[in-house]
Design a protein around this motif. Sequence first.
Motif, PDB file in Angstrom:
ATOM      1  N   UNK A   1     -11.458  20.605   2.746  1.00 22.30           N
ATOM      2  CA  UNK A   1     -11.323  19.307   2.103  1.00 22.30           C
ATOM      3  C   UNK A   1     -10.149  18.568   2.731  1.00 22.30           C
ATOM      4  N   UNK A   2     -10.315  17.291   3.028  1.00 16.99           N
ATOM      5  CA  UNK A   2      -9.264  16.522   3.698  1.00 16.99           C
ATOM      6  C   UNK A   2      -8.277  15.949   2.684  1.00 16.99           C
ATOM      7  N   UNK A   3      -7.105  15.611   3.222  1.00 17.14           N
ATOM      8  CA  UNK A   3      -6.068  15.027   2.368  1.00 17.14           C
ATOM      9  C   UNK A   3      -6.470  13.599   2.007  1.00 17.14           C
ATOM     10  N   UNK A   4      -6.050  13.147   0.824  1.00 10.51           N
ATOM     11  CA  UNK A   4      -6.313  11.748   0.489  1.00 10.51           C
ATOM     12  C   UNK A   4      -5.491  10.832   1.392  1.00 10.51           C
ATOM     13  N   UNK A   5      -6.069   9.690   1.739  1.00  9.48           N
ATOM     14  CA  UNK A   5      -5.380   8.758   2.633  1.00  9.48           C
ATOM     15  C   UNK A   5      -4.211   8.117   1.904  1.00  9.48           C
ATOM     16  N   UNK A   6      -3.117   7.917   2.674  1.00  7.75           N
ATOM     17  CA  UNK A   6      -1.938   7.274   2.104  1.00  7.75           C
ATOM     18  C   UNK A   6      -2.041   5.773   2.329  1.00  7.75           C
ATOM     19  N   UNK A   7      -1.436   5.019   1.448  1.00  6.76           N
ATOM     20  CA  UNK A   7      -1.451   3.571   1.588  1.00  6.76           C
ATOM     21  C   UNK A   7      -0.512   3.159   2.714  1.00  6.76           C
ATOM     22  N   UNK A   8      -0.641   1.943   3.192  1.00  5.99           N
ATOM     23  CA  UNK A   8       0.228   1.425   4.250  1.00  5.99           C
ATOM     24  C   UNK A   8       1.680   1.441   3.795  1.00  5.99           C
ATOM     25  N   UNK A   9       1.920   1.117   2.526  1.00  8.35           N
ATOM     26  CA  UNK A   9       3.280   1.124   2.009  1.00  8.35           C
ATOM     27  C   UNK A   9       3.883   2.527   2.052  1.00  8.35           C
ATOM     28  N   UNK A  10       3.067   3.528   1.721  1.00 12.02           N
ATOM     29  CA  UNK A  10       3.554   4.908   1.762  1.00 12.02           C
ATOM     30  C   UNK A  10       3.843   5.329   3.197  1.00 12.02           C
ATOM     31  N   UNK A  11       2.979   4.939   4.123  1.00 15.68           N
ATOM     32  CA  UNK A  11       3.183   5.291   5.525  1.00 15.68           C
ATOM     33  C   UNK A  11       4.454   4.650   6.069  1.00 15.68           C
ATOM     34  N   UNK A  12       4.685   3.386   5.735  1.00 15.89           N
ATOM     35  CA  UNK A  12       5.888   2.679   6.191  1.00 15.89           C
ATOM     36  C   UNK A  12       7.137   3.317   5.590  1.00 15.89           C
ATOM     37  N   UNK A  13       7.082   3.660   4.322  1.00 12.77           N
ATOM     38  CA  UNK A  13       8.225   4.291   3.661  1.00 12.77           C
ATOM     39  C   UNK A  13       8.520   5.652   4.287  1.00 12.77           C
ATOM     40  N   UNK A  14       7.473   6.422   4.565  1.00 17.12           N
ATOM     41  CA  UNK A  14       7.674   7.729   5.197  1.00 17.12           C
ATOM     42  C   UNK A  14       8.276   7.581   6.587  1.00 17.12           C
ATOM     43  N   UNK A  15       7.810   6.596   7.353  1.00 17.53           N
ATOM     44  CA  UNK A  15       8.349   6.355   8.692  1.00 17.53           C
ATOM     45  C   UNK A  15       9.820   5.948   8.611  1.00 17.53           C
ATOM     46  N   UNK A  16      10.167   5.103   7.657  1.00 14.47           N
ATOM     47  CA  UNK A  16      11.557   4.684   7.484  1.00 14.47           C
ATOM     48  C   UNK A  16      12.435   5.879   7.121  1.00 14.47           C
ATOM     49  N   UNK A  17      11.935   6.760   6.262  1.00 12.77           N
ATOM     50  CA  UNK A  17      12.688   7.961   5.897  1.00 12.77           C
ATOM     51  C   UNK A  17      12.901   8.851   7.110  1.00 12.77           C
ATOM     52  N   UNK A  18      11.859   9.012   7.919  1.00 15.75           N
ATOM     53  CA  UNK A  18      11.960   9.861   9.103  1.00 15.75           C
ATOM     54  C   UNK A  18      12.990   9.293  10.075  1.00 15.75           C
ATOM     55  N   UNK A  19      12.966   7.981  10.272  1.00 14.86           N
ATOM     56  CA  UNK A  19      13.927   7.348  11.174  1.00 14.86           C
ATOM     57  C   UNK A  19      15.351   7.460  10.639  1.00 14.86           C
ATOM     58  N   UNK A  20      15.509   7.356   9.338  1.00 14.33           N
ATOM     59  CA  UNK A  20      16.841   7.448   8.743  1.00 14.33           C
ATOM     60  C   UNK A  20      17.409   8.856   8.907  1.00 14.33           C
ATOM     61  N   UNK A  21      16.555   9.867   8.852  1.00 15.30           N
ATOM     62  CA  UNK A  21      17.023  11.241   8.979  1.00 15.30           C
ATOM     63  C   UNK A  21      17.334  11.604  10.430  1.00 15.30           C
ATOM     64  N   UNK A  22      16.657  10.976  11.388  1.00 14.15           N
ATOM     65  CA  UNK A  22      16.867  11.316  12.791  1.00 14.15           C
ATOM     66  C   UNK A  22      16.791  10.042  13.638  1.00 14.15           C
ATOM     67  N   UNK A  23      17.849   9.198  13.619  1.00 17.56           N
ATOM     68  CA  UNK A  23      17.769   7.911  14.317  1.00 17.56           C
ATOM     69  C   UNK A  23      17.644   8.055  15.833  1.00 17.56           C
TER      70      UNK A  23
END
Length: 61
Positions: A1-23
Amino acid sequence: MSKPKRSAEQQIADEADRRAQNPNGARQTIADSQADPEFHENHKRLRAERLARDAAHKSSK
């Protein structure tokens, strides 16, 4: 079974978190072999200018 798709807002927030942790890791880099010769020439010129400025600044102190 595949994971449910994340919204664009969730994807952007996750990307921002990743960049903040490892600029530094989030920066895009170009391999030397992919860079144009003009880039190398410009890079060498700018580096030489910066080193000259730093040397002049240190000698004036």
